[in-house]
Design a protein around this motif. Structure first.
Motif, PDB file in Angstrom:
ATOM      1  N   UNK A 257       0.830  -1.196   0.000  1.00  0.00           N
ATOM      2  CA  UNK A 257       0.000   0.000   0.000  1.00  0.00           C
ATOM      3  C   UNK A 257       0.869   1.251   0.000  1.00  0.00           C
ATOM      4  N   UNK A 258       0.548   2.182  -0.910  1.00  0.00           N
ATOM      5  CA  UNK A 258       1.309   3.429  -0.983  1.00  0.00           C
ATOM      6  C   UNK A 258       0.413   4.660  -0.849  1.00  0.00           C
ATOM      7  N   UNK A 259      -0.909   4.481  -0.968  1.00  0.00           N
ATOM      8  CA  UNK A 259      -1.783   5.652  -0.959  1.00  0.00           C
ATOM      9  C   UNK A 259      -3.216   5.222  -0.687  1.00  0.00           C
ATOM     10  N   UNK A 260      -3.945   6.071   0.012  1.00  0.00           N
ATOM     11  CA  UNK A 260      -5.385   5.871   0.135  1.00  0.00           C
ATOM     12  C   UNK A 260      -6.075   7.220  -0.056  1.00  0.00           C
ATOM     13  N   UNK A 261      -7.209   7.198  -0.736  1.00  0.00           N
ATOM     14  CA  UNK A 261      -7.948   8.417  -1.034  1.00  0.00           C
ATOM     15  C   UNK A 261      -9.435   8.147  -0.864  1.00  0.00           C
ATOM     16  N   UNK A 262     -10.167   9.215  -0.565  1.00  0.00           N
ATOM     17  CA  UNK A 262     -11.624   9.117  -0.592  1.00  0.00           C
ATOM     18  C   UNK A 262     -12.105   9.416  -2.008  1.00  0.00           C
ATOM     19  N   UNK A 263     -13.376   9.147  -2.241  1.00  0.00           N
ATOM     20  CA  UNK A 263     -13.943   9.426  -3.571  1.00  0.00           C
ATOM     21  C   UNK A 263     -13.822  10.910  -3.900  1.00  0.00           C
ATOM     22  N   UNK A 264     -14.156  11.762  -2.934  1.00  0.00           N
ATOM     23  CA  UNK A 264     -14.056  13.204  -3.156  1.00  0.00           C
ATOM     24  C   UNK A 264     -12.603  13.630  -3.319  1.00  0.00           C
ATOM     25  N   UNK A 265     -11.723  13.022  -2.514  1.00  0.00           N
ATOM     26  CA  UNK A 265     -10.307  13.364  -2.627  1.00  0.00           C
ATOM     27  C   UNK A 265      -9.748  13.039  -4.002  1.00  0.00           C
ATOM     28  N   UNK A 266     -10.155  11.896  -4.549  1.00  0.00           N
ATOM     29  CA  UNK A 266      -9.713  11.535  -5.907  1.00  0.00           C
ATOM     30  C   UNK A 266     -10.293  12.495  -6.944  1.00  0.00           C
ATOM     31  N   UNK A 267     -11.557  12.877  -6.750  1.00  0.00           N
ATOM     32  CA  UNK A 267     -12.186  13.805  -7.701  1.00  0.00           C
ATOM     33  C   UNK A 267     -11.440  15.133  -7.727  1.00  0.00           C
ATOM     34  N   UNK A 268     -10.989  15.579  -6.551  1.00  0.00           N
ATOM     35  CA  UNK A 268     -10.215  16.829  -6.496  1.00  0.00           C
ATOM     36  C   UNK A 268      -8.925  16.684  -7.281  1.00  0.00           C
ATOM     37  N   UNK A 269      -8.273  15.510  -7.150  1.00  0.00           N
ATOM     38  CA  UNK A 269      -7.025  15.280  -7.883  1.00  0.00           C
ATOM     39  C   UNK A 269      -7.285  15.267  -9.391  1.00  0.00           C
ATOM     40  N   UNK A 270      -8.404  14.692  -9.790  1.00  0.00           N
ATOM     41  CA  UNK A 270      -8.738  14.698 -11.219  1.00  0.00           C
ATOM     42  C   UNK A 270      -9.002  16.133 -11.714  1.00  0.00           C
ATOM     43  N   UNK A 271      -9.657  16.924 -10.885  1.00  0.00           N
ATOM     44  CA  UNK A 271      -9.991  18.297 -11.295  1.00  0.00           C
ATOM     45  C   UNK A 271      -8.734  19.135 -11.517  1.00  0.00           C
ATOM     46  N   UNK A 272      -7.711  18.904 -10.708  1.00  0.00           N
ATOM     47  CA  UNK A 272      -6.489  19.691 -10.898  1.00  0.00           C
ATOM     48  C   UNK A 272      -5.472  18.964 -11.782  1.00  0.00           C
ATOM     49  N   UNK A 273      -5.958  17.926 -12.489  1.00  0.00           N
ATOM     50  CA  UNK A 273      -5.154  17.202 -13.486  1.00  0.00           C
ATOM     51  C   UNK A 273      -3.879  16.619 -12.873  1.00  0.00           C
ATOM     52  N   UNK A 274      -3.980  16.163 -11.630  1.00  0.00           N
ATOM     53  CA  UNK A 274      -2.827  15.568 -10.963  1.00  0.00           C
ATOM     54  C   UNK A 274      -2.826  14.053 -11.093  1.00  0.00           C
ATOM     55  N   UNK A 275      -3.838  13.477 -11.749  1.00  0.00           N
ATOM     56  CA  UNK A 275      -3.905  12.027 -11.957  1.00  0.00           C
ATOM     57  C   UNK A 275      -3.954  11.754 -13.451  1.00  0.00           C
ATOM     58  N   UNK A 276      -3.184  10.761 -13.860  1.00  0.00           N
ATOM     59  CA  UNK A 276      -3.222  10.348 -15.266  1.00  0.00           C
ATOM     60  C   UNK A 276      -3.397   8.843 -15.319  1.00  0.00           C
ATOM     61  N   UNK A 277      -4.420   8.391 -16.041  1.00  0.00           N
ATOM     62  CA  UNK A 277      -4.624   6.958 -16.225  1.00  0.00           C
ATOM     63  C   UNK A 277      -3.561   6.410 -17.162  1.00  0.00           C
ATOM     64  N   UNK A 278      -2.987   5.266 -16.811  1.00  0.00           N
ATOM     65  CA  UNK A 278      -1.979   4.632 -17.652  1.00  0.00           C
ATOM     66  C   UNK A 278      -2.653   3.568 -18.520  1.00  0.00           C
ATOM     67  N   UNK A 279      -2.371   3.611 -19.795  1.00  0.00           N
ATOM     68  CA  UNK A 279      -2.962   2.660 -20.742  1.00  0.00           C
ATOM     69  C   UNK A 279      -2.255   1.317 -20.600  1.00  0.00           C
ATOM     70  N   UNK A 280      -3.002   0.292 -20.162  1.00  0.00           N
ATOM     71  CA  UNK A 280      -2.383  -1.021 -19.967  1.00  0.00           C
ATOM     72  C   UNK A 280      -2.618  -1.955 -21.155  1.00  0.00           C
ATOM     73  N   UNK A 281      -3.044  -1.400 -22.290  1.00  0.00           N
ATOM     74  CA  UNK A 281      -3.172  -2.231 -23.491  1.00  0.00           C
ATOM     75  C   UNK A 281      -1.784  -2.625 -23.979  1.00  0.00           C
ATOM     76  N   UNK A 282      -1.711  -3.665 -24.802  1.00  0.00           N
ATOM     77  CA  UNK A 282      -0.426  -4.184 -25.264  1.00  0.00           C
ATOM     78  C   UNK A 282       0.334  -3.107 -26.041  1.00  0.00           C
ATOM     79  N   UNK A 283       1.612  -2.939 -25.692  1.00  0.00           N
ATOM     80  CA  UNK A 283       2.404  -1.850 -26.246  1.00  0.00           C
ATOM     81  C   UNK A 283       2.522  -1.938 -27.766  1.00  0.00           C
ATOM     82  N   UNK A 284       2.907  -3.115 -28.296  1.00  0.00           N
ATOM     83  CA  UNK A 284       3.107  -3.242 -29.734  1.00  0.00           C
ATOM     84  C   UNK A 284       1.802  -2.973 -30.479  1.00  0.00           C
ATOM     85  N   UNK A 285       0.723  -3.491 -29.927  1.00  0.00           N
ATOM     86  CA  UNK A 285      -0.571  -3.304 -30.581  1.00  0.00           C
ATOM     87  C   UNK A 285      -0.984  -1.837 -30.587  1.00  0.00           C
TER      88      UNK A 285
END
Length: 766
Positions: free
Chosen positions: A722-750
């Protein structure tokens, strides 16, 4: 040696299904595939056991000690006794897996292995060796038959309600290996012997799966199930012993004729060539051929690439241009020979495609920069593979493509803060890259070998991280239950104490000691239990007993209440393992409080005492109250009892978990339809994200669990910690200030190939 243990009646296995089993609802074509496959698997298992005695006897003959020899002989005996059960258990699992294909599992959560906090060690060595061996066996089958397995999974999905992938395909190598492992769970043999049995399973059962898949695909296609999928034809070779595999295919060499649909593969490469031809002069350089220039052969191109490979820079960078370097080498060769030499058109198309693929890879934000530099060094080896084998672009199961994808998938959770020199993943990827740069000349079998080895490594890491991740989930769910219980206790305390003025000792006893009793009772029995109600009643009685009362009934009740109250308090605090010294101190002050209460009653109390029977007097004596309580001295001589301090409870009681503090996240309320909240709700468990902690530091982590009772989102690193815990609202705040980026886990070559094709098509349309 003949034995009836070989005979496993498939009709008996099938009849073991319940009358209401959904097996009867399977399409006829699928039932035929199941029965044919079960027949072949039964024969393969019999071949395995027929040869097991000889193999184990040879191992015993070569044993270096009596104990080792005895272990092999005991294994032979154990295998003979349990052979029938293993065969029956394995085939039973095959039939059960088919039976469940048309079953819906409504509301069933994903099965998680229970993890005991008493067994927090990592995977045991024997279990680890088993799983590593099975992973390697699965990887070998998939590197050879992944196209056929994929087609079979696709056809099954067209027939049944449960959605399958290659891992959950009941005839896939993963499922068959798991069935065999479970069937062998009762074998009392050492891991060394079990690994030998697994090798026999690989040879006699997995070795002929290509024929099983080909026949299954042909049968389903003939029944009209996706006949447009072109699977490999059945390959029958004369003189090929049952269960054996061609050495070339075991080594992962170039596919033989008929292994793949050559036409569809060529169509993929041809379509790419057509797109490239229309993009020349923009993303692809114009082809300039000097007068009289002669194209070099693919063999000569491979020699030039090998020369470049040996001198490739230690770190891939934007400055390194493969096409430019190759052009420089050709110019030098032309000047030396006096003849203009150029790369052939087809090979040039391959070079341009691979260069564009790696441009995407080196620009990909999903890959960490350190590992991106390592992966970038694979450009020349991948180009050589593509020159040798054009199926590289059209076949997703190509070992070189799979190796690149597996490396990228493993690198997804790697953080720049990790110590690269000590990190096992970084070192493993570096070994793979260095091995290819040093040893790969023109035999692509090395990719299959490295793929199997890397899958074994990542499988080991994945099992360790999953175990730790499961422990993290268990701990967080336990913490959530404890947090809810603390809130229940807080509510119960505040309902009874808030706004009242009570002796300080009583407030401290309830907040410091009795709260622990309530917490354990809530966790163990719940708030609907009789035990919880009894603990609340004890608290109510204690508060009542120290509150002044004047009516005669209260005086009698106090005498009757105190013995049982003090006994319940002592037993409860002992069950919660409360400090005995503090317990004694509390009870000493409680006794003084109760004596003061009795003294306030004066004469009426003496009359009550006179009415007490011997049993009631004995109960009072047990808790330290001796009668008579009062001698009724003259008022002038009556000593004034020292009044214990009182405290007014004006603030809500808040209980803290040991070593923890309440969340300090800002309380932000967003509307339900806020885009940031929708982004949070779209997060799925297993998603990788990157948090921008500050200008210099980023944190890569995976959503491991959403703890519903507390609304916490738990994130772990790639090791499962475990490295982090957030509430739903806390995560939403991070999304609003663009501090979270989803990483694409699809196959790299594809992803890279899709991007290249998309760019080329856009250029074609302009």
């Amino acid at each position: 040696m003949k034995t009836d243990a070989k005979v496993v009646h498939l009709s008996k296995v099938a009849s073991a299904q319940s009358p209401t089993s959904p097996v009867g609802r399977l399409p006829v074509a699928l039932i035929q595939v199941r029965d044919k496959a079960a027949q072949q698997l039964k024969q393969a298992l019999q071949a395995l056991f027929d040869n097991a005695d000889d193999t184990l006897f040879e191992m015993a003959d070569r044993a270096t000690s009596n104990s080792e020899q005895n272990a092999f002989f005991e294994a032979m005996r154990d295998l003979r006794l349990k052979r029938k059960n293993i065969e029956r258990g394995f085939l039973q699992k095959v039939f059960e897996s088919f039976s469940s294909l048309n079953q819906y599992e409504v509301g069933t959560p994903p099965a998680l292995d229970a993890v005991s906090f008493d067994s927090l060690s990592l995977v045991q060595n024997d279990e680890l060796e088993e799983t590593v061996a099975l992973d390697a066996m699965v990887a070998k089958v998939m590197s050879r038959d992944s196209m056929a397995v994929g087609h079979l999974s696709t056809r099954l999905n067209a027939l049944v309600s449960k959605k399958l992938d290659d891992r959950s395909n009941p005839l896939g190598p993963t499922a068959l290996c798991e069935f065999f492992l479970e069937a062998c769970s009762g074998l009392g043999v050492e891991i060394k012997v079990k690994l030998i049995i697994f090798k026999l399973f690989e040879k006699y059962v997995l070795g002929d799966l290509d024929q099983l898949y080909a026949e299954a695909n042909q049968a389903l296609a003939a029944a009209g199930v996706l006949p447009e999928l072109k699977s490999a034809p059945v390959r029958r070779q004369t003189g090929r012993p049952a269960g054996s595999m061609q050495g070339e295919r075991e080594a992962g060499g170039a596919p033989a004729a008929g292994d793949y649909d050559e036409q569809s593969v060529q169509e993929v490469f041809g379509a790419l060539q057509q797109l490239l031809s229309q993009a020349r002069g923009s993303v692809v350089p114009l082809r300039e051929t000097p007068a009289g220039a002669q194209p070099i052969s693919s063999h000569d191109l491979m020699r030039l690439l090998s020369y470049m490979q040996q001198r490739a820079p230690a770190q891939a960078s934007d400055d390194f241009d493969l096409r430019e370097q190759l052009g420089s080498l050709l110019s030098r060769a032309s000047a030396k020979s006096g003849k203009a030499r150029v790369v052939g058109e087809v090979d040039e198309d391959v070079i341009n495609l691979v260069a564009m693929l790696f441009e995407f890879i080196l620009d990909d934000r999903t890959l960490p920069d350190s590992l991106k530099a390592l992966i970038g060094r694979l450009q020349i080896p991948m180009l050589k593979v593509a020159v040798l084998d054009k199926t590289f672009f059209g076949r997703g199961s190509h070992p070189a493509r799979r190796l690149l994808n597996e490396i990228a998938s493993a690198a997804l959770g790697w953080s720049e803060q990790d110590d690269a020199q000590r990190d096992s993943l970084y070192q493993k990827i570096e070994q793979v890259v260095q091995r290819l740069l040093n040893d790969f000349v023109d035999d692509p079998a090395i990719f299959s070998e490295l793929l199997a080895d890397f899958l074994a490594f990542t499988g080991d890491e994945r099992r360790r991280s999953e175990l730790l991740e499961q422990r993290t989930r268990d701990a967080e769910e336990g913490s959530a239950r404890a947090e809810l219980a603390r809130r229940q206790v807080e509510q119960a305390l505040n309902e009874r104490l808030l706004g009242k003025t009570l002796p300080e000792v009583v407030v401290r006893l309830l907040q410091e000691a009795w709260s622990k009793v309530l917490l354990l009772t809530c966790l163990k029995h719940g708030v609907e239990s009789a035990e919880w109600q009894a603990a609340l009643a004890t608290m109510d009685d204690l508060v009542w007993s120290v509150t002044p009362h004047e009516d005669p009934e209260a005086r009698l009740r106090l005498l009757e209440l105190v013995p049982g109250l003090l006994k319940a308090l002592r037993e409860g605090m002992a069950s919660a393992a409360f400090d005995p010294f503090s317990t004694g101190e509390f009870f000493g002050q409680l006794e003084a409080l109760h004596v003061q209460a009795f003294q306030r009653f004066k004469q009426p109390l003496v009359e009550v005492e006179a009415e007490l029977d011997e049993e009631q007097r004995a109960a009072l004596a047990e808790v330290g109250i001796d009668l008579p309580l009062l001698e009724l001295p003259n008022e002038d001589e009556e000593p004034e009892a020292e009044a214990l301090p009182m405290v007014a409870v004006v603030e809500e009681i808040v209980l803290q978990a040991p070593g923890q503090q309440r969340s300090t996240e800002p309380e932000v309320t967003l509307p339900d339809d806020d885009e940031s909240l929708l982004q949070v709700d779209n997060l799925r468990v297993g998603s990788w994200v990157e948090f921008q902690e500050d200008d210099e530091h980023k944190l890569r982590c995976k959503l491991a669990a959403v703890i519903k009772p507390t609304g916490k989102y738990i994130f772990v690193n790639r090791t499962g910690m475990k490295v982090l815990e957030k509430t739903r609202m806390g995560l939403a705040v991070e999304f609003r200030r663009c501090a979270i980026r989803l990483l694409d886990d699809a196959l790299l070559f594809d992803r890279a190939l899709e991007s290249v094709i998309g760019n080329l098509r856009r250029l074609k349309g302009t």
